[in-house]
Design an enzyme around this catalytic site. Structure first.
Site, mmCIF file in Angstrom:
data_model
loop_
_atom_site.group_PDB
_atom_site.id
_atom_site.type_symbol
_atom_site.label_atom_id
_atom_site.label_comp_id
_atom_site.label_asym_id
_atom_site.label_seq_id
_atom_site.Cartn_x
_atom_site.Cartn_y
_atom_site.Cartn_z
ATOM 1 C CG ASN A 84 3.837 28.704 -22.144
ATOM 2 O OD1 ASN A 84 3.486 27.864 -22.962
ATOM 3 N ND2 ASN A 84 3.732 28.518 -20.837
ATOM 4 N N GLY A 85 1.776 29.506 -24.869
ATOM 5 C CA GLY A 85 0.317 29.399 -24.940
ATOM 6 C C GLY A 85 -0.145 29.242 -26.381
ATOM 7 C CG HIS A 142 -12.570 -19.099 -25.360
ATOM 8 N ND1 HIS A 142 -13.455 -20.069 -25.764
ATOM 9 C CD2 HIS A 142 -13.279 -17.948 -25.281
ATOM 10 C CE1 HIS A 142 -14.641 -19.525 -25.948
ATOM 11 N NE2 HIS A 142 -14.575 -18.246 -25.654
ATOM 12 C CD1 TRP A 182 4.317 21.342 -26.548
ATOM 13 C CD2 TRP A 182 6.115 20.051 -26.399
ATOM 14 N NE1 TRP A 182 3.920 20.073 -26.806
ATOM 15 C CE2 TRP A 182 5.002 19.258 -26.724
ATOM 16 C CE3 TRP A 182 7.350 19.458 -26.248
ATOM 17 C CZ2 TRP A 182 5.095 17.889 -26.907
ATOM 18 C CZ3 TRP A 182 7.452 18.093 -26.426
ATOM 19 C CH2 TRP A 182 6.338 17.323 -26.742
ATOM 20 C CD GLU A 241 4.844 1.243 -20.219
ATOM 21 O OE1 GLU A 241 5.698 1.929 -20.803
ATOM 22 O OE2 GLU A 241 3.663 1.598 -20.078
ATOM 23 C CE LYS A 279 1.333 3.528 -19.258
ATOM 24 N NZ LYS A 279 0.972 3.213 -20.561
ATOM 25 C CB CYS A 328 7.045 27.370 -24.331
ATOM 26 S SG CYS A 328 6.214 26.964 -25.860
ATOM 27 C CE LYS A 386 6.921 9.730 -23.186
ATOM 28 N NZ LYS A 386 5.796 9.027 -22.586
ATOM 29 N NE ARG A 428 6.842 25.659 -18.624
ATOM 30 C CZ ARG A 428 5.647 25.523 -18.056
ATOM 31 N NH1 ARG A 428 5.539 24.870 -16.920
ATOM 32 N NH2 ARG A 428 4.566 26.009 -18.622
ATOM 33 C CD GLU A 484 -2.119 2.283 -21.799
ATOM 34 O OE1 GLU A 484 -1.378 3.144 -21.293
ATOM 35 O OE2 GLU A 484 -1.737 1.526 -22.721
HETATM 36 C C1 AGP Z 1 3.846 3.442 -23.212
HETATM 37 O O1 AGP Z 1 3.738 3.777 -21.894
HETATM 38 C C2 AGP Z 1 5.201 3.210 -23.690
HETATM 39 N N1 AGP Z 1 6.029 4.309 -23.436
HETATM 40 C C3 AGP Z 1 5.282 2.725 -25.129
HETATM 41 O O2 AGP Z 1 4.505 1.578 -25.245
HETATM 42 C C4 AGP Z 1 4.810 3.740 -26.181
HETATM 43 O O3 AGP Z 1 3.437 3.877 -26.134
HETATM 44 C C5 AGP Z 1 5.213 3.233 -27.565
HETATM 45 O O4 AGP Z 1 6.614 3.112 -27.603
HETATM 46 C C6 AGP Z 1 4.720 4.145 -28.674
HETATM 47 O O5 AGP Z 1 5.318 5.386 -28.562
HETATM 48 P P1 AGP Z 1 4.754 6.624 -29.409
HETATM 49 O O6 AGP Z 1 3.352 6.865 -28.987
HETATM 50 O O7 AGP Z 1 5.670 7.756 -29.059
HETATM 51 O O8 AGP Z 1 4.853 6.235 -30.864
#
Ligand code: AGP
Length: 611
Positions: free
Chosen positions: A99-100, A507, A73, A491, A488, A2, A606, A27, A484
């Site tokens: 906060n904690g 394959h 948070w 993205e 990354k 927080c 996000k 935060r 993953e």
């Molecule tokens: C990952 O880096 C992305 N931001 C995206 O794939 C994300 O993982 C996906 O939209 C799922 O989001 P969530 O974990 O908030 O459900």
């Protein structure tokens, strides 16, 4: 995590506190509040962003020369007006922000409830505040002394700031495990979680240490330890710019969040995993353990990075719990007419808890009789509320669009759940169980070691930043890490990248391999090692450029790879928590080298709250 800010001095406190809260909103931003102390103590708080609190206070009497503010948070108690800070004590004389996490708050709450205390919120904070007031009353002592006595009984992390209606010229604060900085002005003092709310008023600051207590008056600062011994404040000069402070001195939130992982994984384990007692305490899981031990099938439902966490968890749950697991893309699962049997458990994995596809998918499954377990980072989010039970990942707010610390926290929580179920089911022997507990316990330190490789990984990024495509390969537990890693890179750097099970190459995808293609192998020491060595030879034979993430001392692959990143050896079952970090750093540094906004990559959000 927080945001906390406070002020005492000749100026109007409210505008200083409000501006400070806005600076600390990175935060935590699910609810906020202020307490203003003049002749009386006024507490105002509201669910939502600081701007909503500000709007709600228009026209109110906000005059005060002392006050405090909090942006939340949530960890205990979902975001709403009741659980927002500041909290008031039973008598109304005291107000406190925190906060904690107070780990033994249930025990303290039971003690106080037996004395007749009632609680207005679900928070650990209100419990601690009333515990302090109870000591003040019973010991007939001052607030400062009551705080010192109470904190000797507290287990967990805290920064607390208190106002006492009967001492309008004093603010009391204490710290253990969460950040607290004091700003020293002329006849005034500022308090905050970091210097961003303070920097425009003074560059003279004191960073408060663990187990220290601060008593602030307009023209006096007293620092003490919990033993009531006075300490000499160490005053430092701030030489950081505001933007840098919010990012903790890192260039981007993504890099900051990558480097936070030793702490976020520790926070995930905190109060849950006890390696000495050999126990895992997770109330939401314990209360529904039978649902899991008797589950005919577990279905992981998620999107993006969270889906990759589900894939790692598939390997772990099948290995340890001997329960069949399926991993579903929520966006497909919601439209496919999936077969759901009573007794099926759905584990919904989400950082934001607001991903539309995942929400609808689990609502549908719930209508068909499935039991929903949520593994979520944002407390009180929709998926947390829809779920029948679950566990939070405690990774704190993740600002960078590319998920990093939330992923390793998800893996840590899912591994703890699997270990708990396996123990309960008796599908794991004690030696293996204790060994894996120790591996998790040592993870934060091993992550710190991997983060020390940032520089060489940055050099690798320079070398490969102009690649047009890339392949990421792994086997077993490291296969989802390859997926993953590829995600990354896509993205953050907009380079086309694909993740594959290494043996799948023959394959088809191996046709892509030539001297221009970087092929990243996630090849830490595990039961697939021999196999992945031959996969590397297949790529080498076609002049592919091999970049391998390997375990320290793996001379075989060291000799084969064009470039390699050596990370501490760990058990294959938890290796993804470590092996993903070089993936995160490589993508980050390539994105930066290409001059992109790595915190807000193009075309992405996000939290994908629309389908
Ligand atoms: C990952 O880096 C992305 N931001 C995206 O794939 C994300 O993982 C996906 O939209 C799922 O989001 P969530 O974990 O908030 O459900």
């Amino acid at each position: 995590m927080c945001g906390i800010v406070a002020y005492i001095g000749p100026r109007e406190a409210y505008p200083i506190i409000l501006k400070g809260l806005k600076r600390l909103e990175y935060r935590g931003y699910d609810s906020s509040g202020v307490a203003l102390l003049n002749n009386d103590l006024r507490v105002y708080k509201k669910k939502g962003k600081v701007a909503e609190l500000e709007d709600s206070l228009v026209g109110k009497d906000l005059h005060a020369n002392a006050g405090m503010g909090h942006t939340r948070w949530a960890t205990h108690g979902e975001p709403n007006d009741r659980n927002a800070h500041p909290h008031s004590s039973a008598s109304g004389r005291l107000a406190m922000i925190h906060n904690g996490i107070i780990e033994n708050y249930t025990q303290l709450k039971n003690e106080l409830s037996r004395k007749g205390y009632q609680f207005k919120s679900d928070t650990d904070t209100e419990v601690l505040l009333n515990f302090i007031e109870d000591i003040q009353k019973n010991n007939n002592c001052g607030l400062e002394e009551a705080v010192r006595i109470a904190l000797k009984r507290v287990v967990g992390a805290y920064v607390i700031v208190l106002l006492d209606k009967e001492s309008p010229d004093t603010i009391i604060a204490a710290r253990k495990g969460s950040p607290l900085v004091i700003g020293i002005g002329k006849g005034e003092h500022f308090l905050a979680s970091d210097a961003s709310p303070i920097i425009e008023y003074t560059k003279e600051v004191v960073y408060v240490n663990d187990y220290e207590l601060a008593i602030l008056k307009p023209d006096e600062l007293i620092l003490k330890n919990l033993g009531n011994e006075k300490l000499t404040p160490y005053v430092q000069k701030l030489d950081l710019e505001l933007a840098a402070i919010e990012k903790g001195g890192y260039d981007h939130f993504m890099l900051k969040e990558i480097f936070e992982q030793p702490d976020t994984i520790f926070d995930c384990l905190r109060g849950r995993l006890d390696v000495t007692k050999g126990t895992i305490t997770m109330a939401g899981i314990q209360q529904n353990i039978e649902r899991l031990t008797k589950a005919n099938r577990i279905i992981m439902v998620a999107c993006g990075t969270s889906w990759h966490a589900g894939l790692v968890a598939e390997y772990i749950f099948e290995e340890l719990c001997r329960i069949p697991v399926e991993v579903e893309y929520a966006s497909e699962f919601r439209y496919r007419n999936p077969v759901i049997h009573p007794g099926d458990v759905i584990i919904a994995i989400s950082q934001s808890g607001e991903t539309a596809d995942t929400i609808v998918a689990i609502e549908k499954a719930k209508e068909n009789g499935a039991f929903i377990m949520g593994v979520v980072n944002v407390v009180g989010s929709s998926i947390a509320r829809i779920s029948n039970a679950g566990a939070y990942t405690h990774a704190g707010p993740e600002i960078g669009v590319a998920s990093t610390k939330a992923f390793t926290a998800q893996l840590t929580v899912l591994t703890m759940i699997a270990l708990k179920v396996a123990k309960e089911k008796g599908t794991i022997d004690t030696t293996r169980y204790m060994q894996l507990l120790a591996e998790l316990h040592n993870m934060p330190e091993k992550v710190k070691e991997v983060l020390q490789l940032a520089k060489p990984i940055q050099q690798l990024a320079e070398k490969y930043k102009d690649a047009a495509d890339a392949l990421y390969l792994g086997r077993g537990y490291n296969f989802p890490v390859a997926l993953e890693g590829a995600l990354k890179l896509k993205e953050i750097s907009y380079i086309h990248a694909e993740g594959y099970p290494a043996a799948e190459m023959k394959h088809g995808p191996i046709a892509l391999v030539d001297e221009h293609l970087p092929v990243v192998f996630v090849a830490t020491k595990d039961s697939y090692h021999e196999k992945i060595v031959s996969n590397i030879q297949e790529i080498k034979a076609r002049k592919g450029k091999v970049i391998a993430v390997i375990s320290q001392g793996d001379e075989i692959i060291e000799k084969m790879a064009n470039d390699y990143i050596s990370i501490p050896e760990t058990d294959e079952l938890v290796a993804p928590i470590l092996s993903v970090i070089p993936m995160q750093l490589l993508a980050y540094y390539i994105g930066v080298a290409k001059g992109y906004d790595v915190d807000k990559p193009r075309n992405l959000a996000k939290s994908v709250t629309v389908e």
